[in-house]
Design an enzyme around this catalytic site. Structure first.
Site, short mmCIF file in Angstrom:
data_model
loop_
_atom_site.label_atom_id
_atom_site.label_comp_id
_atom_site.label_asym_id
_atom_site.label_seq_id
_atom_site.Cartn_x
_atom_site.Cartn_y
_atom_site.Cartn_z
N PHE A 145 -19.41 6.27 6.37
CA PHE A 145 -19.68 4.86 6.68
C PHE A 145 -19.28 4.64 8.13
O PHE A 145 -18.10 4.65 8.46
CB PHE A 145 -18.84 4.00 5.73
CG PHE A 145 -19.07 2.51 5.81
CD1 PHE A 145 -20.13 1.92 5.15
CD2 PHE A 145 -18.17 1.70 6.49
CE1 PHE A 145 -20.31 0.54 5.18
CE2 PHE A 145 -18.34 0.32 6.52
CZ PHE A 145 -19.41 -0.26 5.86
N SER A 148 -16.92 1.18 12.58
CA SER A 148 -15.96 0.93 13.66
C SER A 148 -16.38 1.59 14.96
O SER A 148 -17.01 2.65 14.98
CB SER A 148 -14.57 1.44 13.26
OG SER A 148 -14.07 0.72 12.15
N ARG A 291 20.27 11.11 -11.05
CA ARG A 291 21.17 11.33 -9.91
C ARG A 291 22.49 10.58 -10.11
O ARG A 291 22.50 9.38 -10.41
CB ARG A 291 20.49 10.84 -8.64
CG ARG A 291 21.36 10.78 -7.40
CD ARG A 291 21.65 12.15 -6.86
NE ARG A 291 22.27 12.05 -5.52
CZ ARG A 291 22.80 13.08 -4.90
NH1 ARG A 291 22.80 14.28 -5.45
NH2 ARG A 291 23.32 12.92 -3.70
N GLU A 387 -10.77 -0.66 6.67
CA GLU A 387 -11.58 -1.61 5.90
C GLU A 387 -11.06 -3.04 6.05
O GLU A 387 -11.12 -3.86 5.13
CB GLU A 387 -11.68 -1.20 4.43
CG GLU A 387 -12.46 0.09 4.24
CD GLU A 387 -12.70 0.44 2.79
OE1 GLU A 387 -12.95 -0.48 2.00
OE2 GLU A 387 -12.63 1.64 2.47
#
Length: 415
Positions: A145, A148, A291, A387
């Protein structure tokens, strides 16, 4: 209708995808070369039908459930690749979250195939669909795509890539001149959905979408050294010829093609983020339960337990917002842009918080190369930018809210 829970079939399918991601796809991803297209990984996604399912929906489901249930579609070039919309966004979100939980590389490979090829499936000609979509869903062709540019990232309407009439063909073709940058799968994709300006001074109305094969004359590209494990690159168009047969949708209406694609994929970017957040949360639950420090397990420290509770609450809220946005898209809600923007914004910001907190609670071990959280820490940053950056999503949301407020005031007779 907003979705607040999944049915047993969907829940079981998500569990299968997580198992697939961990047991099969993660080893394939580990054998791939960072910054390169992992074609064996794409082939594995194709073999399990996930690339096809992204476009046509699951087989064997009645048309009232998901689109494409009756088969056919684009495989032979006949009919539409988009026979319906019900369930499409939700389907995509479930895939992306489940795969991201176990293998972010597989999730990204699937998503980029969808992002690059969805404009063709949605608005392409029968010939375009017949030529490329079977190759995409088989994992043989890589899609990209290309929106940009160096000077047009978040401001997509400011595109400078020009499509001027080809003097050799007059009105029957254009020459593309300019650059694209930050393009995922470039320069290795087999074709690009490219958005170029065909009319000056018209803003978003002068943009046309083109399907440009990678071997088209005048098209070259180079890789960019990025944090991402998948390729991101720069494309240069030096008089690259395109014809009316390459137009995706209608001339001058390419911006709508781009926004329609992003409205579908933005909630699923949120789903990707939720998958990473859930993986970080589960790792933190296991670590803090086992832990020991200060005479007992970490989970018994109130400061730790409260942080874990906050991580879980934000993750669940993000998931619900993503599902709600997907449901809005599938229902044809007119407020899809606002809901999609909210989902991407909140989910990606939440994932950043959850992963960062998980690293803090794990300590130095989480920063060791090869640790799950070290991997997620690198992966979680980019979705807040691509996006549409978080700042753009906030602008989209605010604009929609004030537009609705003004409409309500007019309806009430106010000013």
């Amino acid at each position: 209708m907003p979705v607040f829970s999944l049915d047993p079939v969907q829940t079981a399918w998500c569990a299968e995808l997580r198992e697939l991601a961990v047991g099969t796809l993660r080893p394939l991803a580990a054998r791939g070369e960072p910054g390169r297209v992992n074609r064996p990984l794409l082939a594995a996604l194709a073999e399990r039908g996930l690339l096809t399912r992204m476009f046509t929906g699951p087989p064997g489901v009645s048309p009232g459930g998901f689109p494409g249930a009756e088969g056919g579609g684009f495989a032979n070039g006949g009919g539409s690749a988009v026979p319906g919309e019900a369930g499409r966004a939700l389907e995509l979100c479930l895939m992306r979250e489940s795969l991201a939980y176990g293998c972010t590389e597989a999730e990204t490979a699937l998503a980029l195939q969808g992002l690059g090829a969805w404009p063709v499936a949605r608005a392409g000609t029968p010939a375009q669909r017949a030529r490329w979509l079977p190759e995409v869903t088989a994992g043989r062709a890589v899609a990209a795509f290309a929106l940009s540019e160096p000077g047009a990232g978040s401001d997509a309407a400011a595109l400078a890539l020009r499509a001027v009439p080809d003097p050799r063909t007059g009105r029957d073709g254009w020459l593309l001149t300019g650059e694209k940058q930050w393009i995922s799968n470039a320069p290795e994709a087999d074709f690009y959905t490219v958005f170029a300006r065909t009319a000056e001074g018209t803003g978003s109305r002068g943009i046309t979408a083109f399907l440009v094969p990678a071997d088209r004359p005048g098209l070259s590209g180079s890789a960019l050294e990025m944090l991402s494990p998948h390729p991101v690159g720069r494309l240069v168009f030096d008089g690259t010829p395109v014809t009316p047969a390459d137009v995706v949708g209608e001339p001058g209406r390419g911006f709508r093609v781009a926004m329609d694609t992003l409205n579908l994929f933005r909630p699923s970017v949120g789903a990707f983020a939720v998958g990473m957040a859930q993986a970080a949360l589960d790792a933190t639950l296991a670590h803090t339960a086992a832990r020991t420090a200060f005479g007992g397990p970490l989970k018994d420290l109130q400061s730790v337990a409260h942080q874990v509770a906050e991580m879980a609450t934000r993750t669940e809220a993000a998931r619900l917002l993503v599902l709600s946005a997907a449901a809005a898209y599938d229902a044809g809600d007119p407020e899809v842009p606002r809901r999609s923007a909210m989902a991407k914004l909140f989910a990606t910001e939440t994932a950043q918080y959850v992963v960062d907190t998980a690293v803090q609670l794990h300590g130095a071990r989480a920063l060791r190369r090869g640790h799950l959280l070290e991997h997620l820490y690198r992966e979680v940053r980019a979705p807040r930018i691509y996006e549409g950056a978080s700042e753009i999503q906030r602008s989209v949301v605010a604009k929609a809210l004030y537009a609705r407020h003004s409409a309500d005031r007019r309806q009430e007779g106010g000013t």
